[in-house]
Scaffold this motif. Structure first.
Motif, PDB file in Angstrom:
ATOM      1  N   SER A  56       0.810  -1.226   0.000  1.00  0.00           N
ATOM      2  CA  SER A  56       0.000   0.000   0.000  1.00  0.00           C
ATOM      3  C   SER A  56       0.842   1.275   0.000  1.00  0.00           C
ATOM      4  O   SER A  56       0.306   2.371  -0.157  1.00  0.00           O
ATOM      5  N   LEU A  57       2.154   1.146   0.172  1.00  0.00           N
ATOM      6  CA  LEU A  57       3.008   2.334   0.245  1.00  0.00           C
ATOM      7  C   LEU A  57       3.227   2.943  -1.141  1.00  0.00           C
ATOM      8  O   LEU A  57       3.306   2.218  -2.136  1.00  0.00           O
ATOM      9  N   SER A 225      12.275   9.488  16.690  1.00  0.00           N
ATOM     10  CA  SER A 225      11.487   9.047  17.844  1.00  0.00           C
ATOM     11  C   SER A 225      10.066   9.576  17.729  1.00  0.00           C
ATOM     12  O   SER A 225       9.819  10.627  17.118  1.00  0.00           O
ATOM     13  N   TYR A 226       9.143   8.829  18.324  1.00  0.00           N
ATOM     14  CA  TYR A 226       7.711   9.167  18.266  1.00  0.00           C
ATOM     15  C   TYR A 226       7.147   9.095  19.680  1.00  0.00           C
ATOM     16  O   TYR A 226       7.142   8.018  20.299  1.00  0.00           O
ATOM     17  N   ASN A 227       6.675  10.230  20.181  1.00  0.00           N
ATOM     18  CA  ASN A 227       6.290  10.347  21.596  1.00  0.00           C
ATOM     19  C   ASN A 227       5.169   9.397  22.005  1.00  0.00           C
ATOM     20  O   ASN A 227       5.210   8.805  23.077  1.00  0.00           O
ATOM     21  N   PRO A 235       1.013   5.534  10.489  1.00  0.00           N
ATOM     22  CA  PRO A 235       1.214   6.162   9.167  1.00  0.00           C
ATOM     23  C   PRO A 235       2.334   7.204   9.146  1.00  0.00           C
ATOM     24  O   PRO A 235       3.095   7.277   8.173  1.00  0.00           O
ATOM     25  N   GLU A 236       2.451   7.994  10.207  1.00  0.00           N
ATOM     26  CA  GLU A 236       3.505   9.018  10.257  1.00  0.00           C
ATOM     27  C   GLU A 236       4.892   8.384  10.128  1.00  0.00           C
ATOM     28  O   GLU A 236       5.776   8.900   9.431  1.00  0.00           O
ATOM     29  N   GLU A 240       7.707   8.533   6.948  1.00  0.00           N
ATOM     30  CA  GLU A 240       9.136   8.819   7.145  1.00  0.00           C
ATOM     31  C   GLU A 240       9.992   7.786   6.410  1.00  0.00           C
ATOM     32  O   GLU A 240      10.979   8.123   5.736  1.00  0.00           O
ATOM     33  N   VAL A 241       9.605   6.519   6.530  1.00  0.00           N
ATOM     34  CA  VAL A 241      10.332   5.437   5.849  1.00  0.00           C
ATOM     35  C   VAL A 241      10.295   5.654   4.336  1.00  0.00           C
ATOM     36  O   VAL A 241      11.323   5.527   3.652  1.00  0.00           O
ATOM     37  N   CYS A 242       9.126   6.000   3.809  1.00  0.00           N
ATOM     38  CA  CYS A 242       8.987   6.210   2.365  1.00  0.00           C
ATOM     39  C   CYS A 242       9.879   7.347   1.868  1.00  0.00           C
ATOM     40  O   CYS A 242      10.600   7.199   0.871  1.00  0.00           O
TER      41      CYS A 242
END
Length: 256
Positions: A56-57, A225-227, A235-236, A240-242
């Motif tokens: 789906s990316l 990092s993600y709080n 999804p966020e 970032e990976v994409c």
């Protein structure tokens, strides 16, 4: 593909066992094939669940290969069998690394990449235990050897680790003393992402893994990092990976 890995029996004796990797799922590129990435699932999962997400990316130039780990007894589960890339007894900085299991899985990944065309860029990524195996593959690429001393054959162009950790970090500096290892370590881009609310693989392991990689000469390390993130993906994070893969692999006309 079968290989062998260690298992701890009664009294702590190590016995050899045969491990067989499960089914591999492949997501074909929807556009021009520019890169192939092997993506490794976490403990107890399989390649199918990640193949559906990766399909789906918005990355039409990547071919995704999603293998399934062997089903084997896992020490952290009291010996109960589960799909796993290697055995793990506990998640702590002093826990011993299952180098034999890591080598077998890193070799399986390399074997999956070995038939790709010469002009295709190669990458490895994963989640949790899969991320640990991906980062271990990055160290094998740098030293050109597995932990057992056998030659590592792949030229990796990108490595992604989500909610994972770096195995064998304490012995990494000595391994990187071999010829040209420092140059390869400096050349490979790595992306590590981790949630601060991860209650399975502690955030500190992800943070310390990125620090260990940098201190050992991996110069292109991005740590995100993600709080509010626990031990899953959002999804966020995948956005970032994409963006990172597009940049580092030079996809869709972007320069690396």
């Amino acid at each position: 593909m079968s290989s062998t890995g260690p298992s701890v029996g009664s009294g702590g004796r190590t016995a050899r066992r045969a491990v067989e990797f499960g089914r591999t799922y492949v997501v074909r590129p929807k556009g021009k094939h520019q890169a192939t990435v092997v993506w490794l699932h976490g403990l107890g999962d399989n390649g199918s669940s990640w193949s559906q997400l990766l399909e789906s990316l918005p990355l039409p130039n990547i071919k995704w290969i999603c293998p399934t780990a062997p089903t084997q007894p896992i020490s952290i589960f009291g010996g109960f069998p589960s799909t796993a890339w290697f055995d793990v007894g506990e998640l702590s900085e002093d826990a011993p690394d299952d180098v034999e299991g890591l080598d077998a899985s890193a070799a399986h990944v390399a074997n999956l990449l070995s038939t790709e065309p010469d002009d295709i860029k190669l990458g490895v990524g994963g989640f949790s235990m899969g991320a640990a195996t991906a980062l271990y593959s990055a160290t094998c690429f740098s030293t050109r050897k597995y932990g057992n001393g056998n030659q590592y054959p792949c030229n990796l162009s990108a490595v992604v680790g989500l909610s994972g950790w770096l195995p064998c970090s304490k012995t990494l500096s000595k391994k990187l003393e071999v010829d040209d290892a420092a140059r390869r370590a400096a050349s490979i881009p790595l992306l590590l992402c981790h949630g601060k609310r991860d209650d399975v693989v502690s955030y500190k392991f992800g943070e310390k893994s990125s620090q260990s990689l940098r201190s050992n000469g991996f110069q292109d390390v991005t740590f995100k990092s993600y709080n509010a993130l626990g031990h899953y993906t959002i999804p966020e994070e995948m956005d970032e990976v994409c963006a990172w893969l597009r940049s580092k692999l030079g996809l869709d006309g972007t320069s690396s």
